[in-house]
Design an enzyme around this catalytic site. Structure first.
Site, short mmCIF file in Angstrom:
data_model
loop_
_atom_site.label_atom_id
_atom_site.label_comp_id
_atom_site.label_asym_id
_atom_site.label_seq_id
_atom_site.Cartn_x
_atom_site.Cartn_y
_atom_site.Cartn_z
N ASP A 11 0.85 -1.18 0.00
CA ASP A 11 0.00 0.00 0.00
C ASP A 11 0.89 1.24 0.00
OD1 ASP A 11 -1.65 2.14 0.69
OD2 ASP A 11 -2.67 1.07 2.30
N ILE A 12 0.83 2.02 -1.06
CA ILE A 12 1.71 3.19 -1.19
C ILE A 12 1.47 4.22 -0.09
CG2 ILE A 12 0.26 4.55 -2.77
CD1 ILE A 12 3.00 5.06 -4.33
N GLY A 33 -9.27 4.12 -6.66
CA GLY A 33 -7.95 3.51 -6.74
C GLY A 33 -6.92 4.20 -5.85
N VAL A 34 -5.70 4.31 -6.37
CA VAL A 34 -4.59 4.92 -5.64
C VAL A 34 -4.95 6.35 -5.24
CG1 VAL A 34 -2.19 5.73 -5.85
CG2 VAL A 34 -2.84 3.52 -6.80
N ASP A 35 -5.53 7.09 -6.16
CA ASP A 35 -5.88 8.49 -5.92
C ASP A 35 -6.79 8.64 -4.70
OD1 ASP A 35 -6.03 11.23 -6.39
OD2 ASP A 35 -7.46 11.05 -8.05
N SER A 122 -1.60 4.51 -14.33
CA SER A 122 -2.51 4.24 -15.46
C SER A 122 -2.88 2.78 -15.66
CB SER A 122 -1.96 4.82 -16.78
OG SER A 122 -2.08 6.22 -16.81
N THR A 123 -2.43 1.87 -14.79
CA THR A 123 -2.70 0.44 -15.04
C THR A 123 -3.97 -0.06 -14.37
OG1 THR A 123 -1.36 -0.31 -13.16
CG2 THR A 123 -0.24 -0.06 -15.30
N GLY A 124 -4.63 0.77 -13.60
CA GLY A 124 -5.88 0.37 -12.94
C GLY A 124 -7.06 0.66 -13.86
N TYR A 126 -7.58 3.03 -15.70
CA TYR A 126 -7.19 3.63 -16.99
C TYR A 126 -6.75 2.57 -18.00
CZ TYR A 126 -7.44 8.42 -15.12
OH TYR A 126 -7.85 9.61 -14.58
#
Length: 173
Positions: A11-12, A33-35, A122-124, A126
């Site tokens: 987890d970032i 997502g990450v955002d 961009s891999t989620g 997107y």
């Protein structure tokens, strides 16, 4: 000086680094997502900084990046990089993803950041192909290395097993 490239699965929002990179959207106001995870974990200070940036410059363009406080995160800063949505390679996605990584690294240097952690931009949702995105990320970092006398470690933080395996396989070559 050689830069340490590390790949971790996790987890970032929990990574201890001077800066973490957010796979942001153009609005800079959080998303999924990450955002969304970074905005939730980092608290209102990140959103307030993003709103100030929007008031000054408008939205963040695809391929661009901006920097904010890390808020409640272990990281001091968050670099919000906007990657492209995958359109089968027909809309300069490769160049735009390269630009998102390059602009993030430029901001890191400008802010004397020694350790920076990247998600798989961009891999989620997107839908950028994971292997192609990993190659772009690693090649961009490697081609940038001569200019990275400030950055000592770059951490690729993979949320899923597939990305983790891809990054490890590429870096072993």
């Amino acid at each position: 000086m050689d830069i340490i490239l590390t790949v971790i699965k996790g987890d970032i929002t929990k990574v201890e680094a001077d800066a973490i990179v957010n796979a942001a959207n153009t609005s800079l106001l959080g998303g999924s997502g990450v955002d969304g995870a970074i905005h939730r974990a980092g608290g209102k200070d990140i959103l307030e900084d993003c709103q100030k940036i929007r008031n000054k410059q408008g939205k963040c363009k695809i391929g661009e990046a901006v920097i904010t406080t890390g808020g409640n995160l272990p990281a001091k800063f968050v670099i919000h990089a906007v990657g492209p949505v995958w359109s089968n390679g027909t809309k300069n996605e490769t160049e735009l993803l390269t630009s998102a990584y390059t602009n993030s690294l430029n901001l890191a240097i400008q802010n004397n950041i020694e350790t920076i952690a990247f998600p798989n931009i961009s891999t989620g949702i997107y839908k950028f192909p994971k292997k192609e995105a990993a190659i772009i990320a690693i090649n961009t970092v490697n081609s940038f290395e001569d200019n990275l006398n400030i950055i000592k470690e770059i951490i690729f933080v993979c949320y899923d097993d597939e990305n983790y395996t891809i990054y490890n396989n590429i870096l072993k070559k």
